[in-house]
Design a protein around this motif. Structure first.
Motif, short mmCIF file in Angstrom:
data_model
loop_
_atom_site.label_atom_id
_atom_site.label_comp_id
_atom_site.label_asym_id
_atom_site.label_seq_id
_atom_site.Cartn_x
_atom_site.Cartn_y
_atom_site.Cartn_z
N PHE A 84 -52.20 48.33 29.90
CA PHE A 84 -51.18 49.24 29.41
C PHE A 84 -51.74 49.95 28.18
N PRO A 85 -52.01 51.27 28.28
CA PRO A 85 -52.44 52.00 27.10
C PRO A 85 -51.32 51.94 26.06
N SER A 86 -51.68 51.67 24.81
CA SER A 86 -50.67 51.56 23.76
C SER A 86 -51.31 51.76 22.40
N PRO A 87 -50.68 52.55 21.52
CA PRO A 87 -51.25 52.69 20.17
C PRO A 87 -51.18 51.37 19.41
N ALA A 88 -50.42 50.41 19.93
CA ALA A 88 -50.31 49.10 19.28
C ALA A 88 -51.22 48.07 19.94
N GLY A 89 -52.20 48.54 20.73
CA GLY A 89 -53.09 47.61 21.44
C GLY A 89 -54.42 47.41 20.72
N CYS A 110 -49.00 53.73 32.65
CA CYS A 110 -48.89 54.75 31.60
C CYS A 110 -47.47 54.84 31.05
N GLY A 111 -47.31 54.49 29.79
CA GLY A 111 -46.00 54.59 29.15
C GLY A 111 -45.69 56.03 28.78
N ARG A 112 -44.41 56.28 28.57
CA ARG A 112 -43.91 57.57 28.04
C ARG A 112 -42.76 57.24 27.11
N TYR A 113 -42.16 58.21 26.53
CA TYR A 113 -41.03 58.04 25.60
C TYR A 113 -41.44 57.10 24.46
N GLU A 114 -40.59 56.09 24.15
CA GLU A 114 -40.95 55.14 23.08
C GLU A 114 -41.80 53.99 23.61
N GLY A 115 -42.10 54.04 24.90
CA GLY A 115 -42.90 52.97 25.49
C GLY A 115 -42.12 52.23 26.55
N ILE A 133 -54.24 48.36 25.38
CA ILE A 133 -55.44 48.97 24.80
C ILE A 133 -55.11 50.32 24.18
N SER A 134 -55.61 50.51 22.96
CA SER A 134 -55.39 51.76 22.24
C SER A 134 -56.65 52.61 22.28
N LEU A 135 -56.44 53.92 22.43
CA LEU A 135 -57.59 54.84 22.40
C LEU A 135 -58.00 55.11 20.96
N GLY A 136 -57.11 54.94 20.02
CA GLY A 136 -57.43 55.21 18.62
C GLY A 136 -56.17 55.16 17.79
N ASP A 137 -56.36 55.27 16.49
CA ASP A 137 -55.21 55.12 15.58
C ASP A 137 -54.43 56.42 15.41
N TYR A 138 -53.84 56.85 16.50
CA TYR A 138 -52.97 58.03 16.51
C TYR A 138 -52.03 57.85 17.70
N VAL A 139 -50.97 58.68 17.74
CA VAL A 139 -49.98 58.50 18.80
C VAL A 139 -49.98 59.71 19.75
N LEU A 140 -50.18 59.43 21.03
CA LEU A 140 -50.13 60.45 22.08
C LEU A 140 -48.72 60.48 22.66
N ASN A 141 -48.42 61.50 23.47
CA ASN A 141 -47.09 61.57 24.09
C ASN A 141 -46.93 60.59 25.23
N GLY A 142 -48.05 60.22 25.84
CA GLY A 142 -47.97 59.32 26.99
C GLY A 142 -49.31 58.66 27.23
N GLY A 143 -49.34 57.71 28.16
CA GLY A 143 -50.57 56.96 28.41
C GLY A 143 -51.57 57.66 29.33
N VAL A 145 -53.42 60.58 29.17
CA VAL A 145 -54.70 61.05 28.62
C VAL A 145 -55.57 59.86 28.21
N ALA A 146 -54.94 58.84 27.64
CA ALA A 146 -55.69 57.64 27.25
C ALA A 146 -56.28 56.97 28.50
N THR A 147 -55.51 56.91 29.56
CA THR A 147 -55.99 56.28 30.80
C THR A 147 -57.15 57.08 31.39
N1 SAM Z 1 -43.35 53.94 20.20
C1 SAM Z 1 -44.72 53.67 20.47
C2 SAM Z 1 -45.38 53.06 19.24
O1 SAM Z 1 -45.04 53.47 18.15
O2 SAM Z 1 -46.27 52.18 19.38
C3 SAM Z 1 -45.46 54.94 20.87
C4 SAM Z 1 -45.02 55.47 22.18
S1 SAM Z 1 -45.98 56.86 22.70
C5 SAM Z 1 -45.01 58.22 22.19
C6 SAM Z 1 -45.75 56.85 24.46
C7 SAM Z 1 -46.89 56.25 25.24
O3 SAM Z 1 -48.08 56.95 24.97
C8 SAM Z 1 -47.21 54.80 24.95
O4 SAM Z 1 -46.36 53.93 25.65
C9 SAM Z 1 -48.64 54.70 25.45
O5 SAM Z 1 -48.68 54.53 26.84
C10 SAM Z 1 -49.21 56.09 25.14
N2 SAM Z 1 -50.00 56.16 23.92
C11 SAM Z 1 -49.69 56.78 22.77
N3 SAM Z 1 -50.66 56.69 21.86
C12 SAM Z 1 -51.66 55.99 22.43
C13 SAM Z 1 -52.92 55.54 21.98
N4 SAM Z 1 -53.38 55.79 20.76
N5 SAM Z 1 -53.68 54.82 22.83
C14 SAM Z 1 -53.24 54.54 24.07
N6 SAM Z 1 -52.03 54.94 24.55
C15 SAM Z 1 -51.25 55.65 23.74
#
Ligand code: SAM
Length: 233
Positions: A84-89, A110-115, A133-143, A145-147
């Motif tokens: 699961f791509p996640s900025p918290a991974g 691939c997550g969207r919204y708040e996850g 797994i996180s691609l880096g220390d920033y927040v994307l709109n969804g998983g 592009v990271a995937t």
């Molecule tokens: N509320 C979440 C948080 O603060 O950790 C962010 C949710 S983000 C808007 C929506 C989705 O984008 C996430 O569920 C994840 O799949 C993906 N995503 C965002 N940033 C990412 C990153 N740096 N690496 C990997 N996936 C990311």
């Protein structure tokens, strides 16, 4: 290797039919399928999100379609790795790519919204190995592009995908250093000269120069990659 991706925007992954990964799929080295999460919904609106318990901004992805998707896709192999791509991974690195390239079946969610509802990660762990797994220390709109980035980094390490495997060996991050600078013809371009050493034909001297350039670049651009002694120069 088989890779399944679950997303509400599966057409993102059409781009992976191009170039080296496209050829790998044509050659049967890589089997890649992108699935629409909404295909596992059962209501008229094909709902995949709902409001968060406890309140707060944004929507959270519902667990039910994720559970059905993972059930179906995980059944295709013994013990898949579910990512699961996640900025918290954990941070995605070349080492992660290498580990994952040695596996037989990866599923990306691939997550969207708040996850995604947290219980999905716990449940997925009963069907396979789970990695956030996180691609880096920033927040994307969804998983998505990271995937895509992860699949490209993993895919090029699968034997047979990159034509000349030697080209992988000296690349940035393979041995903890950045790659040396590269040049091609002409030897002079807009008054800029290719370093003389590269025209010398002396392979040992060229190899030593390149190694020094690797350290030099890593020291100036990414000292965090070097042990403390080397980083200070
Ligand atoms: N509320 C979440 C948080 O603060 O950790 C962010 C949710 S983000 C808007 C929506 C989705 O984008 C996430 O569920 C994840 O799949 C993906 N995503 C965002 N940033 C990412 C990153 N740096 N690496 C990997 N996936 C990311």
């Amino acid at each position: 290797m088989r890779i399944d991706v679950v997303s509400i925007f599966p057409s993102y992954f059409d781009g992976l039919k191009l170039s080296l990964l496209g050829k790998a799929q044509d050659a049967g080295i890589l089997e890649l399928a992108a699935h629409d999460l909404r295909g596992w919904t059962h209501d008229r609106h094909r709902t995949v999100d709902d409001t968060p318990y406890g309140g707060g901004a944004g929507m959270v992805m519902k667990p039910e379609p994720w559970g059905l998707a993972i059930d179906e896709l995980a059944a295709a192999s013994d013990r898949p790795t579910i990512i699961f791509p996640s900025p918290a991974g954990e941070l995605f690195t070349q080492k992660t790519a290498r580990e994952l390239a040695g596996l037989e079946h990866l599923i990306f969610g691939c997550g969207r919204y708040e996850g995604i509802d947290e219980r999905v990660f716990e449940y997925a762990a009963s069907l396979g190995q789970v990695r956030l797994i996180s691609l880096g220390d920033y927040v994307l709109n969804g998983g998505e592009v990271a995937t895509m980035a992860m699949i490209e980094a993993i895919g090029r390490l699968i034997p047979g995908v990159v034509g000349n495997p030697e080209s992988l060996v000296e690349e940035s991050h393979e041995d903890g250093l950045l790659e040396y600078p590269s040049y091609t013809k002409p030897s002079v371009w807009r008054d800029r000269q290719v370093p003389d050493v590269l025209l010398s034909g002396n392979h040992a001297v060229i190899a030593a120069w390149r190694r020094e350039q690797q350290f030099e670049r890593t020291r100036s651009r990414r000292p965090d990659l070097l042990p403390a002694d080397d980083a200070e120069g």
